[in-house]
Write a protein that holds these residues in place. Structure first.
Motif, PDB file in Angstrom:
ATOM      1  N   LEU A  49      -4.574 -23.536  16.790  1.00  0.00           N
ATOM      2  CA  LEU A  49      -5.445 -23.844  15.716  1.00  0.00           C
ATOM      3  C   LEU A  49      -5.118 -23.695  14.245  1.00  0.00           C
ATOM      4  O   LEU A  49      -5.114 -24.407  13.388  1.00  0.00           O
ATOM      5  CB  LEU A  49      -7.002 -22.948  15.946  1.00  0.00           C
ATOM      6  N   SER A  50      -4.575 -22.356  14.177  1.00  0.00           N
ATOM      7  CA  SER A  50      -4.233 -21.820  12.913  1.00  0.00           C
ATOM      8  C   SER A  50      -2.680 -22.326  12.637  1.00  0.00           C
ATOM      9  O   SER A  50      -1.984 -21.796  11.449  1.00  0.00           O
ATOM     10  CB  SER A  50      -4.447 -20.424  12.575  1.00  0.00           C
ATOM     11  N   ASN A  51      -1.859 -22.475  13.754  1.00  0.00           N
ATOM     12  CA  ASN A  51      -0.523 -22.475  13.786  1.00  0.00           C
ATOM     13  C   ASN A  51       0.231 -21.131  13.322  1.00  0.00           C
ATOM     14  O   ASN A  51       1.540 -20.997  12.899  1.00  0.00           O
ATOM     15  CB  ASN A  51      -0.013 -23.731  12.885  1.00  0.00           C
ATOM     16  N   GLU A  52      -0.397 -19.965  13.394  1.00  0.00           N
ATOM     17  CA  GLU A  52       0.318 -18.600  12.958  1.00  0.00           C
ATOM     18  C   GLU A  52       0.603 -18.173  14.245  1.00  0.00           C
ATOM     19  O   GLU A  52       0.267 -18.328  15.406  1.00  0.00           O
ATOM     20  CB  GLU A  52      -0.950 -17.668  12.341  1.00  0.00           C
ATOM     21  N   PRO A  53       1.687 -17.358  14.196  1.00  0.00           N
ATOM     22  CA  PRO A  53       2.400 -16.671  15.562  1.00  0.00           C
ATOM     23  C   PRO A  53       1.105 -15.953  16.207  1.00  0.00           C
ATOM     24  O   PRO A  53       0.083 -15.251  15.608  1.00  0.00           O
ATOM     25  CB  PRO A  53       3.492 -15.628  15.011  1.00  0.00           C
TER      26      PRO A  53
END
Length: 356
Positions: free
Chosen positions: A133-137
């Motif tokens: 969803l957020s493309n964060e690690p």
């Protein structure tokens, strides 16, 4: 009487050949010979490996064909400057220039920036190491949906509260559609600031090169190799029992995702059927709804028989009037007054006359 040789000075320049402008004294050894541009090209490349066919001359932007004479030519006079060009391949149906394109066509072609090529390895790592969803690690707590997509729980809960989930994740309605997962970290190793994960049994890296499953009953993430080599109906980490239907493939291919989607739809239909059967069961032993019982308003026993609802007459309160009671007065308790008893006045409407 023999004529004197003709000669005069011209200048030669070329940007393609990267030679400086230089003066050239032309001399026609035989006045009867038509000394042309072809002869000039041959003399110019005589000491090089360049083919005369790969060069052409122009004067003031106009092309000079090979047969153009240099002597006794009104266009070419003394001190004229000829430009040498390299002949480039193209224009013959091979995708080169045809001369029909406008300058704006080329400007627009180069003005549009072509998208950078995406490294497939980078895309694969991003899918396995980042939140969908957020493309964060990925960072604990991590959850997975029933189709095998990984999320940071904080990002997913925030999107649910704000009701701004992307269209492809609208099937997630709340916490019941999330499954908390336990990812085993590789100790002391980080890649570009993100944690790296592995199978706690085989040590295979969690990077998309190997297939991984989440066990829904406990949330542990194991590689397919570990589940295949160690035949067990219990989790290899916490030893909790699970069934084959409890395994959710992580980031599966199209066929695997479609199989999970069909499984979800089947569970939803089964749940709806159970709700309907429970509702019918609560209604009565033979599918009957609850009946009116008791002695309220003087009615005793069951007021409506649903088994004979199609054949029985419409219920009338007057038919159930107690003994020594006027049927119309008793019926007025359950029904409104007749329209003929109402009359509109200037101060109120539909107020029955004779009532206080």
């Amino acid at each position: 009487m023999r004529s004197k040789p003709q000669n005069f000075q011209i200048f030669i320049q070329s940007a393609d050949l990267q030679i400086p402008t230089r003066a050239l004294i032309l001399q026609n050894p035989n006045p009867n010979t038509n000394f042309s541009v072809h002869h000039l090209k041959s003399d110019l490349v005589s000491s090089t490996r360049i083919s005369p066919k790969s060069l052409f001359f122009s004067l003031n932007g106009k092309l000079l064909v090979d047969s153009t004479p240099l002597f006794q030519n009104p266009q070419i006079g003394p001190l004229s400057t000829l430009t040498v060009h390299m002949r480039h391949n193209g224009g013959g149906g091979d995708g080169g220039a045809t001369g029909a394109e406008s300058r704006d066509c080329y400007l627009n072609m180069y003005a549009v920036k072509k998208p950078d090529k995406v490294d497939p390895n980078e895309m694969r790592l991003s899918k396995w190491l980042n939140c969908s969803l957020s493309n964060e690690p990925l960072k604990h707590p991590v959850v997975i949906d029933k189709l095998g997509n990984l999320f940071n729980k904080e990002a997913l809960v925030e999107a649910l509260l704000k009701k701004n989930l992307p269209k492809e994740f609208r099937y997630i309605k709340g916490l019941k559609d999330m499954i908390a997962v336990e990812l085993a970290e590789v100790p002391g190793i980080r890649e570009r600031g993100a944690m790296k994960f592995q199978c706690p049994i085989t040590g295979l890296e969690f990077n998309g090169n190997y297939k991984f499953f989440t066990i829904k009953s406990c949330g542990h993430v194991l590689s397919a190799k570990a589940l295949k080599e160690v035949k067990s109906s219990a989790c290899l980490v916490c030893h909790k029992e699970f069934t084959e239907s409890d395994k959710i493939v992580i980031n599966g291919n199209e066929e695997e995702v479609e199989a999970l989607r069909g499984k979800i739809e089947g569970e939803a239909k089964l749940k709806d059927n159970n709700k309907k059967s429970k509702k019918v069961k609560n209604g009565g032993a033979n599918g009957e709804a609850g009946r009116l019982t008791g002695t309220k308003h003087g009615i005793e026993g069951n007021a409506i028989d649903h088994n004979n609802i199609g054949s029985s007459k419409r219920f009338k309160a007057a038919d159930m009037a107690p003994a020594n009671a006027t049927k119309e007065v008793y019926a007025s308790i359950f029904t409104s007054s007749k329209k003929k008893d109402f009359k509109e006045t200037y101060s109120c409407r539909s107020l029955p006359l004779g009532r206080n």
